[in-house]
Scaffold this active site. Structure first.
Site, PDB file in Angstrom:
ATOM      1  N   SER A 209     -42.744  30.664  -1.692  1.00 14.00           N
ATOM      2  CA  SER A 209     -41.338  30.916  -1.943  1.00 14.00           C
ATOM      3  C   SER A 209     -40.523  29.664  -1.662  1.00 14.00           C
ATOM      4  O   SER A 209     -40.718  28.639  -2.307  1.00 14.00           O
ATOM      5  CB  SER A 209     -40.862  32.103  -1.080  1.00 14.00           C
ATOM      6  N   GLU A 305     -44.021  31.828 -10.066  1.00 12.16           N
ATOM      7  CA  GLU A 305     -43.725  33.158  -9.538  1.00 12.16           C
ATOM      8  C   GLU A 305     -42.274  33.164  -9.087  1.00 12.16           C
ATOM      9  O   GLU A 305     -41.662  32.117  -8.886  1.00 12.16           O
ATOM     10  CB  GLU A 305     -44.654  33.508  -8.370  1.00 12.16           C
ATOM     11  N   HIS A 370     -44.492  37.133  -4.243  1.00 12.80           N
ATOM     12  CA  HIS A 370     -43.847  37.944  -3.214  1.00 12.80           C
ATOM     13  C   HIS A 370     -44.450  39.345  -3.158  1.00 12.80           C
ATOM     14  O   HIS A 370     -43.776  40.350  -3.383  1.00 12.80           O
ATOM     15  CB  HIS A 370     -42.340  38.017  -3.474  1.00 12.80           C
TER      16      HIS A 370
END
Length: 400
Positions: A209, A305, A370
């Site tokens: 992330s 992502e 995630h």
């Protein structure tokens, strides 16, 4: 044990230069150099480059004159020789990056908070999981802090930068696993002394992330492979399969060959390609473009992502990367989880509309991102993507 200097016989920039080394420790070398006003920027891998006009003064100060051959011999015998091919340094996009050492039972993991505010309960569970693998864990003193002005940051930028620096330079630490994601790593990377970080022993960086900013910066500045996987807090909530996959990648990398083994995927564009794994969080990659830390997808198999992004925002982020030429020279695409996005059907249309025209082998709906079951992905290592069968085979272990 001594500080050594060879004759000023090495030409560069219109001058002759000597090599200043220690056959005892880098600490001794840096202390001697600082005491004699040799600038730290003169240090490279295992020695200081010093101009000829400083030679006599350094000998007077205690440096022992030796031959260049003796310098190499003494460094090698002391285990302090750092060859260029094995040193952390800039490497071109598409190049295979330097692989850090695998972890072993008893190794120390340093945990800094580089981004958002950390949950104490979540951190505790993640630490317990790392300790169950036989690893020791050292938390930064400020890991549970909160910035007094900006509630979404774990302490001020300078504190978080110091936390990462301390973790990376810790001579006991073999890995740095960030405490959590959120936001804030991009505010930290500009504050780091990358030349100083390059002097440390290579170690494993793990996170995902917001840590994409760190992955990109470490690849761009240190030329070091990293691992896109759970932060410490998300590791505590990870499924048994996901946690075990990360443990194997970190501690038994020889057993990990197909990164998509036992993982579902869907072919979008058929084909086989070979390249160096690159990428991470889409929003971070797009917002990094134009900075000194952006590492392009050239020669790479791209992992993407994200979470919580509407389809039109994903479109905008991909369009930014396309217009900036970030995908130029890419070899393949692995589209991970886009969790919390408003309309998964429309999202698939966006991803295919923007990326399929690149004509690269592409798979989607891969469980990376995630999710509690996310697969770990090493970045900076070479792999072969077979989009027809849904495999992503490493050409050699992710860690040495």
């Amino acid at each position: 044990m001594a500080v050594l200097i060879d004759p000023p016989a090495w030409p560069a920039h219109g001058r002759l230069w000597s090599h200043l080394v220690s056959d005892s420790s880098f600490a001794e070398l840096h202390e001697f150099a600082a005491a004699n006003k040799v600038p730290r920027r003169g240090f490279e891998r295992d020695h200081y480059d010093v101009p000829a006009d400083l030679y006599d003064a350094l000998v007077t100060a205690g440096a022992k004159p030796v031959s260049s051959r003796d310098i190499v011999h003494r460094l090698s015998r002391a285990g302090l020789r750092r060859r260029k091919a094995h040193a952390m340094a800039r490497r071109e996009p598409g190049a295979v990056l330097l692989r850090p050492r695998r972890l072993q039972r008893g190794d120390l993991v340093a945990v800094p908070a580089t981004s958002g505010v950390v949950s104490a309960p979540g951190l505790r569970v993640g630490v317990e999981r790392l300790e169950s693998w036989g690893l020791r864990v050292r938390l930064d003193d400020h890991v549970l802090d909160r910035d007094s002005r900006l509630s979404y940051l774990a302490a001020g930028d300078d504190v978080r930068a110091a936390a990462f620096t301390g973790a990376w330079l810790d001579p006991e630490a073999s890995a740095v696993i960030v405490a959590r994601g959120g936001y804030g790593s991009q505010r930290v990377v500009d504050l780091l002394d990358w030349r100083r970080l390059a002097e440390a022993e290579p170690k494993v960086l793990v996170g995902f992330s917001d840590a994409t900013a760190l992955h990109q910066a470490v690849a761009a500045r240190l030329g070091l492979a990293t691992v896109h996987s759970h932060s410490v807090t998300s590791l505590g909530a990870a499924t048994t399969q996901s946690a075990e996959a990360l443990r194997r990648l970190l501690m038994e990398p020889d057993t990990v060959t197909d990164l998509l083994a036992d993982r579902a995927s869907e072919t979008v564009v058929a084909g086989i390609s070979r390249g160096v794994l690159v990428g991470g969080n889409l929003a971070l990659l797009a917002s990094d473009v134009g900075t000194p830390f952006s590492r392009s997808a050239a020669g790479g198999i791209v992992l993407l992502e994200d979470t919580g992004e509407a389809a039109y925002r994903v479109d905008r982020l991909l369009t930014q990367l396309l217009r900036a030429g970030w995908f130029a020279g890419a070899k393949g695409l692995v589209l991970g989880a886009f969790t919390g996005c408003d309309d998964p059907v429309e999202l698939d249309v966006v991803l295919e509309d923007r990326l399929a025209p690149l004509g690269l082998p592409m798979v989607r709906h891969v469980d990376v991102g995630h999710t509690s079951s996310s697969a770990p992905m090493p970045l900076g290592v070479e792999a072969v993507l077979d989009a027809d069968v849904g495999s992503l085979m490493l050409t050699r272990p992710a860690l040495v």
